[in-house]
Design a protein around this motif. Structure first.
Motif, short mmCIF file in Angstrom:
data_model
loop_
_atom_site.label_atom_id
_atom_site.label_comp_id
_atom_site.label_asym_id
_atom_site.label_seq_id
_atom_site.Cartn_x
_atom_site.Cartn_y
_atom_site.Cartn_z
N GLU A 2 0.78 -1.23 0.05
CA GLU A 2 -0.01 0.10 0.04
C GLU A 2 0.78 1.28 0.09
OE1 GLU A 2 -2.47 -3.31 1.50
OE2 GLU A 2 -0.57 -2.67 2.00
N GLU A 3 1.72 1.33 0.85
CA GLU A 3 2.85 2.46 1.05
C GLU A 3 3.52 2.64 -0.32
OE1 GLU A 3 5.76 4.59 4.02
OE2 GLU A 3 5.20 2.42 4.37
N LEU A 4 3.94 1.72 -0.96
CA LEU A 4 4.62 1.93 -2.26
C LEU A 4 3.71 2.08 -3.20
CD1 LEU A 4 7.30 -1.21 -2.00
CD2 LEU A 4 7.72 1.15 -1.45
N LEU A 5 2.43 1.62 -3.33
CA LEU A 5 1.75 2.34 -4.40
C LEU A 5 1.48 3.85 -4.04
CD1 LEU A 5 -0.11 1.76 -6.60
CD2 LEU A 5 -2.12 0.85 -4.85
N VAL A 6 1.37 4.06 -2.94
CA VAL A 6 0.99 5.76 -2.75
C VAL A 6 2.38 6.41 -3.33
CG1 VAL A 6 1.25 7.44 -0.83
CG2 VAL A 6 -0.41 5.41 -0.49
N TYR A 7 3.37 5.67 -3.11
CA TYR A 7 4.83 6.53 -3.52
C TYR A 7 4.87 6.50 -4.96
CZ TYR A 7 7.09 7.64 0.99
OH TYR A 7 7.29 8.17 2.09
N ALA A 8 4.52 5.26 -5.74
CA ALA A 8 4.36 5.25 -7.23
C ALA A 8 3.59 6.26 -7.93
CB ALA A 8 3.91 3.82 -7.65
N ILE A 9 2.26 6.37 -7.14
CA ILE A 9 1.17 7.37 -7.63
C ILE A 9 1.82 9.05 -7.37
CG2 ILE A 9 -0.86 8.41 -7.29
CD1 ILE A 9 -1.83 5.58 -6.68
N LEU A 10 2.56 9.06 -6.19
CA LEU A 10 2.89 10.44 -6.25
C LEU A 10 4.01 10.78 -6.86
CD1 LEU A 10 2.56 10.59 -2.07
CD2 LEU A 10 0.94 11.88 -4.05
N LEU A 11 4.92 9.85 -7.20
CA LEU A 11 6.25 10.16 -8.01
C LEU A 11 5.84 10.38 -9.48
CD1 LEU A 11 8.60 7.06 -6.59
CD2 LEU A 11 9.10 9.63 -7.00
N TYR A 12 4.41 9.31 -9.86
CA TYR A 12 4.34 9.62 -11.09
C TYR A 12 3.55 10.98 -11.61
CZ TYR A 12 1.56 8.88 -15.63
OH TYR A 12 0.95 9.07 -16.74
N GLU A 13 3.01 11.49 -10.43
CA GLU A 13 2.29 13.04 -10.32
C GLU A 13 3.39 14.19 -10.09
OE1 GLU A 13 -0.51 13.93 -11.69
OE2 GLU A 13 -0.87 11.57 -12.19
N LYS A 14 4.64 13.57 -9.61
CA LYS A 14 5.58 14.55 -9.28
C LYS A 14 5.09 15.27 -7.90
CE LYS A 14 7.62 15.15 -13.92
NZ LYS A 14 6.98 13.85 -14.37
N LEU A 15 4.69 14.34 -7.06
CA LEU A 15 4.30 14.94 -5.94
C LEU A 15 5.12 14.66 -4.57
CD1 LEU A 15 0.31 14.96 -6.15
CD2 LEU A 15 1.79 17.04 -6.04
N THR A 16 6.10 13.96 -4.87
CA THR A 16 7.16 13.58 -3.84
C THR A 16 8.49 13.45 -4.88
OG1 THR A 16 7.57 12.13 -2.19
CG2 THR A 16 6.92 10.83 -4.16
N THR A 17 9.59 13.30 -3.94
CA THR A 17 10.75 13.10 -4.36
C THR A 17 11.44 11.56 -4.67
OG1 THR A 17 11.95 13.40 -2.52
CG2 THR A 17 11.49 15.44 -3.64
N GLU A 18 12.47 11.40 -5.14
CA GLU A 18 12.95 10.06 -5.48
C GLU A 18 13.56 9.67 -4.32
OE1 GLU A 18 15.29 8.95 -9.30
OE2 GLU A 18 14.16 10.51 -10.38
N ASP A 19 14.38 10.93 -3.51
CA ASP A 19 14.88 10.88 -2.42
C ASP A 19 14.08 10.29 -1.21
OD1 ASP A 19 17.53 11.58 -3.37
OD2 ASP A 19 17.23 13.61 -2.87
N GLU A 20 12.80 10.75 -1.17
CA GLU A 20 11.93 10.41 -0.18
C GLU A 20 11.41 8.96 -0.47
OE1 GLU A 20 7.81 11.94 1.82
OE2 GLU A 20 8.67 13.01 0.37
N TYR A 21 11.23 8.67 -1.45
CA TYR A 21 10.79 7.29 -2.28
C TYR A 21 11.87 6.16 -1.71
CZ TYR A 21 10.73 3.08 -4.99
OH TYR A 21 10.79 1.90 -5.65
N ASN A 22 13.12 6.67 -2.08
CA ASN A 22 14.36 5.87 -1.84
C ASN A 22 14.61 5.51 -0.51
OD1 ASN A 22 14.84 4.88 -4.57
ND2 ASN A 22 15.98 6.76 -4.95
N LYS A 23 14.39 6.49 0.48
CA LYS A 23 14.50 6.54 1.89
C LYS A 23 13.60 5.26 2.46
CE LYS A 23 14.82 9.12 6.13
NZ LYS A 23 14.28 10.38 6.82
N ARG A 24 12.50 5.49 2.06
CA ARG A 24 11.09 4.70 2.72
C ARG A 24 11.63 3.42 2.01
NH1 ARG A 24 9.27 2.83 6.67
NH2 ARG A 24 7.27 2.19 6.54
N LEU A 25 11.87 3.20 0.80
CA LEU A 25 12.12 1.83 0.20
C LEU A 25 13.10 0.96 0.85
CD1 LEU A 25 11.67 -0.43 -1.69
CD2 LEU A 25 13.23 0.87 -3.21
N ASP A 26 14.29 1.89 1.35
CA ASP A 26 15.26 1.31 2.15
C ASP A 26 14.76 0.90 3.41
OD1 ASP A 26 16.99 1.94 -0.06
OD2 ASP A 26 18.02 3.64 0.90
#
Length: 140
Positions: A2-26
């Motif tokens: 669920e959380e990764l899906l949120v990040y995928a959607i926000l990344l696609y819409e450019k509403l979050t950063t790759e850094d934020e996604y990568n930190k949470r993925l880690d």
């Protein structure tokens, strides 16, 4: 997922950063290093491919949409509070609504993303803010 899906959607819409996604993925991977999806995403260096991977590997029939909604609204709330221009915020939200899984687009609080900006067309910023704030606090 669920959380990764949120990040995928926000990344696609450019509403979050790759850094934020990568930190949470880690963090997620360190908590669950045996998860094959997380391992694949850890190895993926192209963010567009990561978004595609997430969107195509989610089992939408088993997503916990309450958890998804809580995470999404918490992320959107941060964006809303940092965006002083309601029109700029609203311009981004309809596109976000279109990116949501189709089976939840017509369910609140997600459906609000499709119409909350309408009062702006007659100059009613207060009503638009009320709709967005109600949506953002839906799970509070």
């Amino acid at each position: 997922m669920e959380e990764l899906l949120v990040y995928a959607i926000l990344l696609y819409e450019k509403l979050t950063t790759e850094d934020e996604y990568n930190k949470r993925l880690d963090e997620l991977f360190l908590d669950n290093p045996e998860n094959d999806d997380l391992l694949s995403l850890e190895w993926e260096t192209d963010i567009a491919n990561a978004v595609i991977y997430i969107r195509t590997h989610v089992d939408y029939s088993s997503v916990d949409y309450e958890q998804f909604g809580r995470i999404l609204m918490s992320k959107l709330k941060v964006f809303y509070e940092s965006c002083p221009n309601i029109k700029k915020f609203a311009d981004r939200m309809y596109g976000l609504w279109e990116s949501l899984p189709g089976n939840i687009q017509q369910i609140e609080p997600f459906f609000s993303l499709s119409y909350a900006d309408e009062p702006l067309s007659w100059g009613d910023e207060e009503q638009t803010r009320g709709i967005y704030e109600s949506m953002l606090n839906y799970y509070a």
